[in-house]
Scaffold this motif. Structure first.
Motif, PDB file in Angstrom:
ATOM      1  N   GLY A  67       0.784  -1.235   0.000  1.00 36.50           N
ATOM      2  CA  GLY A  67       0.000   0.000   0.000  1.00 36.50           C
ATOM      3  C   GLY A  67       0.811   1.277   0.000  1.00 36.50           C
ATOM      4  N   ILE A  68       1.794   1.382  -0.887  1.00 40.30           N
ATOM      5  CA  ILE A  68       2.674   2.563  -0.879  1.00 40.30           C
ATOM      6  C   ILE A  68       2.112   3.680  -1.759  1.00 40.30           C
ATOM      7  CG2 ILE A  68       4.680   1.062  -0.528  1.00 40.30           C
ATOM      8  CD1 ILE A  68       5.543   1.931  -3.410  1.00 40.30           C
ATOM      9  N   HIS A  69       2.601   4.894  -1.495  1.00 44.91           N
ATOM     10  CA  HIS A  69       2.266   6.078  -2.284  1.00 44.91           C
ATOM     11  C   HIS A  69       3.579   6.754  -2.694  1.00 44.91           C
ATOM     12  CE1 HIS A  69      -2.063   6.162  -0.993  1.00 44.91           C
ATOM     13  NE2 HIS A  69      -1.544   5.490   0.023  1.00 44.91           N
ATOM     14  N   LEU A  70       3.666   7.157  -3.939  1.00 44.95           N
ATOM     15  CA  LEU A  70       4.796   7.980  -4.393  1.00 44.95           C
ATOM     16  C   LEU A  70       4.400   8.694  -5.676  1.00 44.95           C
ATOM     17  CD1 LEU A  70       6.384   6.494  -7.010  1.00 44.95           C
ATOM     18  CD2 LEU A  70       7.170   4.989  -5.202  1.00 44.95           C
ATOM     19  N   HIS A  71       5.160   9.722  -6.023  1.00 40.38           N
ATOM     20  CA  HIS A  71       4.879  10.435  -7.265  1.00 40.38           C
ATOM     21  C   HIS A  71       6.182  10.893  -7.912  1.00 40.38           C
ATOM     22  CE1 HIS A  71       5.338  13.930  -4.564  1.00 40.38           C
ATOM     23  NE2 HIS A  71       5.655  14.609  -5.653  1.00 40.38           N
ATOM     24  N   VAL A  72       6.106  11.145  -9.216  1.00 41.32           N
ATOM     25  CA  VAL A  72       7.254  11.601 -10.005  1.00 41.32           C
ATOM     26  C   VAL A  72       6.814  12.830 -10.795  1.00 41.32           C
ATOM     27  CG1 VAL A  72       8.931  11.009 -11.780  1.00 41.32           C
ATOM     28  CG2 VAL A  72       8.098   9.225 -10.219  1.00 41.32           C
ATOM     29  N   ASP A  73       7.582  13.907 -10.674  1.00 32.47           N
ATOM     30  CA  ASP A  73       7.292  15.134 -11.427  1.00 32.47           C
ATOM     31  C   ASP A  73       8.111  15.178 -12.702  1.00 32.47           C
ATOM     32  OD1 ASP A  73       5.605  15.842  -9.389  1.00 32.47           O
ATOM     33  OD2 ASP A  73       7.010  17.244  -8.446  1.00 32.47           O
ATOM     34  N   ALA A  74       7.652  15.943 -13.655  1.00 30.24           N
ATOM     35  CA  ALA A  74       8.342  16.072 -14.944  1.00 30.24           C
ATOM     36  C   ALA A  74       9.759  16.585 -14.733  1.00 30.24           C
ATOM     37  CB  ALA A  74       7.566  17.018 -15.854  1.00 30.24           C
ATOM     38  N   GLY A  75      10.721  15.919 -15.357  1.00 32.38           N
ATOM     39  CA  GLY A  75      12.099  16.387 -15.359  1.00 32.38           C
ATOM     40  C   GLY A  75      12.903  16.126 -14.108  1.00 32.38           C
ATOM     41  N   GLU A  76      12.340  15.518 -13.079  1.00 35.55           N
ATOM     42  CA  GLU A  76      13.086  15.303 -11.836  1.00 35.55           C
ATOM     43  C   GLU A  76      13.628  13.878 -11.762  1.00 35.55           C
ATOM     44  OE1 GLU A  76      11.074  15.431  -8.076  1.00 35.55           O
ATOM     45  OE2 GLU A  76       9.437  14.134  -8.721  1.00 35.55           O
ATOM     46  N   THR A  77      14.555  13.672 -10.825  1.00 36.21           N
ATOM     47  CA  THR A  77      15.087  12.340 -10.557  1.00 36.21           C
ATOM     48  C   THR A  77      14.624  11.904  -9.174  1.00 36.21           C
ATOM     49  OG1 THR A  77      17.055  12.726 -11.903  1.00 36.21           O
ATOM     50  CG2 THR A  77      17.163  10.948 -10.294  1.00 36.21           C
ATOM     51  N   VAL A  78      13.903  10.807  -9.157  1.00 39.00           N
ATOM     52  CA  VAL A  78      13.392  10.242  -7.907  1.00 39.00           C
ATOM     53  C   VAL A  78      14.114   8.920  -7.660  1.00 39.00           C
ATOM     54  CG1 VAL A  78      11.381   9.256  -6.747  1.00 39.00           C
ATOM     55  CG2 VAL A  78      11.141  11.326  -8.112  1.00 39.00           C
ATOM     56  N   ALA A  79      14.700   8.763  -6.493  1.00 38.43           N
ATOM     57  CA  ALA A  79      15.374   7.516  -6.130  1.00 38.43           C
ATOM     58  C   ALA A  79      14.482   6.707  -5.206  1.00 38.43           C
ATOM     59  CB  ALA A  79      16.703   7.815  -5.441  1.00 38.43           C
ATOM     60  N   VAL A  80      14.404   5.417  -5.480  1.00 43.35           N
ATOM     61  CA  VAL A  80      13.718   4.472  -4.599  1.00 43.35           C
ATOM     62  C   VAL A  80      14.793   3.540  -4.079  1.00 43.35           C
ATOM     63  CG1 VAL A  80      11.870   2.785  -4.376  1.00 43.35           C
ATOM     64  CG2 VAL A  80      11.649   4.646  -6.033  1.00 43.35           C
ATOM     65  N   VAL A  81      15.076   3.614  -2.778  1.00 41.42           N
ATOM     66  CA  VAL A  81      16.210   2.895  -2.221  1.00 41.42           C
ATOM     67  C   VAL A  81      15.751   1.913  -1.155  1.00 41.42           C
ATOM     68  CG1 VAL A  81      17.701   4.880  -2.641  1.00 41.42           C
ATOM     69  CG2 VAL A  81      16.736   4.550  -0.379  1.00 41.42           C
ATOM     70  N   GLY A  82      16.599   0.921  -0.914  1.00 39.86           N
ATOM     71  CA  GLY A  82      16.326  -0.097   0.091  1.00 39.86           C
ATOM     72  C   GLY A  82      17.131  -1.333  -0.217  1.00 39.86           C
ATOM     73  N   GLU A  83      17.171  -2.240   0.729  1.00 40.46           N
ATOM     74  CA  GLU A  83      17.923  -3.479   0.546  1.00 40.46           C
ATOM     75  C   GLU A  83      17.142  -4.463  -0.317  1.00 40.46           C
ATOM     76  OE1 GLU A  83      20.379  -4.210   4.523  1.00 40.46           O
ATOM     77  OE2 GLU A  83      18.276  -3.833   4.912  1.00 40.46           O
ATOM     78  N   SER A  84      17.799  -5.555  -0.679  1.00 32.34           N
ATOM     79  CA  SER A  84      17.127  -6.611  -1.435  1.00 32.34           C
ATOM     80  C   SER A  84      15.900  -7.086  -0.664  1.00 32.34           C
ATOM     81  CB  SER A  84      18.075  -7.787  -1.662  1.00 32.34           C
ATOM     82  OG  SER A  84      19.180  -7.390  -2.424  1.00 32.34           O
ATOM     83  N   GLY A  85      14.794  -7.251  -1.374  1.00 30.87           N
ATOM     84  CA  GLY A  85      13.565  -7.694  -0.726  1.00 30.87           C
ATOM     85  C   GLY A  85      12.721  -6.574  -0.166  1.00 30.87           C
TER      86      GLY A  85
END
Length: 538
Positions: A28-46
């Motif tokens: 149940g996650i929420h996230l968004h990406v705007d035009a022209g930006e860099t969004v990182a999604v980080v975390g360990e394996s799994g």
């Protein structure tokens, strides 16, 4: 338009049906990406970071399902039919993966693979598609692009293959580029080149980038905003500078502190030399045949001399193709070579397979990919004790089992796991199993060939600490081969820098890092020093 939200993920849930029941990978996650930006999604394996984006692209495995909403410019991608989805996927949203060799078809030329999405989505003729493919190779700075159109994937380096994948992803001028661990398997200098290339392309083309990674050093330099994931949930989010300057969640703090630390003391001045190579050469024949003419000779190791003392760790660094892994195997007599190789008072230079067999228990090798080096058909107990069947055949099955229990405990695994199979373990656990398999024979010298490169930073730190403890407990000597300079610095007291089969520089670790003399070494070390400074400041 800058600042406009073009991708919005709302209450995304990803589940997989397995023999053990339903596994909830994203919760149940929420996230968004705007035009022209860099969004990182980080975390360990799994953590669910890759499955989040695979769900967004409708690329889940057949036993997976996604619910919620993935809104791209007013359309929920999760509800689109295949034909509608294909107008977005590969055209407006493109994806590049961690290992390009498995993503490129080995039977087709680079040109044909680049032209396919261009013709599919843009309807160009063959000649026009070829011209566009050539332009894309030039855009991603592939040397000699005209010739590379006719090349096959295996004829290119890892960095070049990743550039080809980027070119394919950019073929239809996407709004969003999803990059899933695109630099993990690359040398530090190639990694820097790929990151610089992505940043240049983003500025030139105005696309947004979603960067999936476990490497927080990359995130700090590359991302505008960050989502930190753990166990399928977003535990922290925010602007990159703010999150790194003042992390709030304990998990984020742990990731930032997961750099391997400490420095290894050198061996005693009078420590005996265990393994020595003098003027070692390794040559490979390339090509040749009835119609192709005589084969070419590639000198992978070119007259290298090395001395490894008891309780010493020599780090061997260099880019892919520098000959570092070949040198390690040659010193263990796993490859034919010229020159002199001595182990203690024994000359191994002319030793054949029978001569080497009784020495194998004292000269062990741990590989980069534990999953590939562990038999999937054997239990962990069988894998660990297999060497005992050869080198200590008089042991009873009970005695072998006791040794397996002892070895597993020593590497930090529960003895109860010895009846399980490799696929039931995480990457870090499998590497511990591979180390236990080597250590059970009580070796004197261990060659560690990229043993941490595929692991998360926190797991890398654990493996480094384990290896240092085992070295201290058993007076081990290591040859530590790696392109990860932060890990090499934490593990080694002496470093050899290789390029094109030769040693270009060598010396004590802090001397090499602190005052490198050669230009090539300075290029390698600059990236490691910048990374270390960042982690210390964070």
């Amino acid at each position: 338009m800058a600042g406009e939200t073009i991708l919005s993920v709302k209450d995304l849930r990803v589940r997989f049906r397995t023999l053990d029941g339903v596994v909830e990978a994203v919760k149940g996650i929420h996230l968004h990406v705007d035009a022209g930006e860099t969004v990182a999604v980080v975390g360990e394996s799994g953590s669910g970071k890759s499955q989040t984006m695979m769900a967004a692209m409708s690329l889940l495995a057949s036993n997976g399902e996604a619910t919620g909403a993935v809104d791209y410019r007013g359309k929920n991608l999760l509800t689109l039919g295949k034909s509608e989805l294909n107008k977005v996927r590969g055209r407006k949203i493109s994806m590049i993966f961690q290992e390009p060799m498995t993503s490129l078809d080995p039977l087709y030329t680079i040109g044909n693979q680049l032209m396919e999405p261009i013709r599919k989505h843009r309807g160009l003729s063959g000649a026009a598609a070829r011209a566009e493919a050539l332009r894309l190779l030039e855009l991603v700075k592939i040397p000699d692009p005209e010739r590379r159109l006719k090349s096959y994937p295996h004829e290119m380096s890892g960095g070049q293959r990743q550039r080809v994948m980027i070119a394919m992803a950019l073929a239809n001028d996407p709004d969003i580029l999803i990059a899933d661990e695109p630099t993990t398997a690359l040398d530090v200098t190639i990694q820097a080149q790929i990151l610089t290339l992505l940043a240049e392309l983003q500025r030139k083309l105005g696309m947004a980038i979603v960067f999936i990674t476990h490497d927080l050093g990359i995130v700090r330099r590359f991302a505008d905003r960050v989502y930190v994931m753990r166990y399928g949930e977003v535990v922290e989010e925010g602007k990159a500078d703010e999150l790194f300057a003042n992390p709030q969640h304990d998990y984020t703090k742990m990731l930032l502190a997961a750099e391997p630390t400490g420095r290894k003391a050198p061996p005693a001045a009078n420590a005996p030399i265990l393994l020595e190579g003098r003027n070692v050469e390794v040559e490979f024949k390339i090509g040749g045949g009835f119609l192709a003419g005589p084969p070419m000779l590639l000198r992978a190791v070119d007259r290298i001399s090395i001395m490894l003392k008891q309780r010493q760790t020599i780090g061997i660094v260099g880019e892919s193709g520098s000959g570092k892994s070949t040198l390690g195997r040659a010193l263990l007599r796993l490859l034919p070579s010229q020159g002199t190789i001595r182990f203690g008072n024994k000359d191994l230079s002319k030793a054949d397979r029978a001569d080497m067999r009784p020495l194998r228990r004292e000269l062990q090798l741990v590989f980069q990919d534990p999953f590939g080096s562990l038999s999937p058909r054997m239990t962990v107990g069988q894998i660990i004790t297999e060497g005992l069947l050869v080198h200590e055949p008089s042991l009873s099955s009970k005695e072998r089992d006791n040794r397996a229990v002892e070895a597993l405990r020593e590497v930090g695994l529960s003895p109860e796991t010895r009846n399980r199979y490799p696929h039931e373990f995480s990457g870090g656990q499998r590497q511990r199993i591979a180390i236990a398999r080597a250590m059970i024979l009580k070796p004197k010298v261990v060659v560690l060939d990229e043993p941490t490169s595929a692991l998360d930073r926190s797991v890398q730190k654990q493996i480094v600490e384990l290896l240092r403890k085992l070295q201290a407990d058993h007076d081990l000597s290591y040859l530590f081969i790696s392109h990860d300079l932060a890990v090499v610095r934490a593990m080694s007291d002496y470093i050899i820098v290789m390029k094109q089969g030769k040693i270009v520089e060598e010396g004590p670790t802090e001397e090499i890092f602190g005052a490198p003399r050669e230009a090539y070494t300075k290029t390698l070390m600059a990236a490691a020093i910048d990374e270390t400074k960042f982690r210390q400041s964070a």
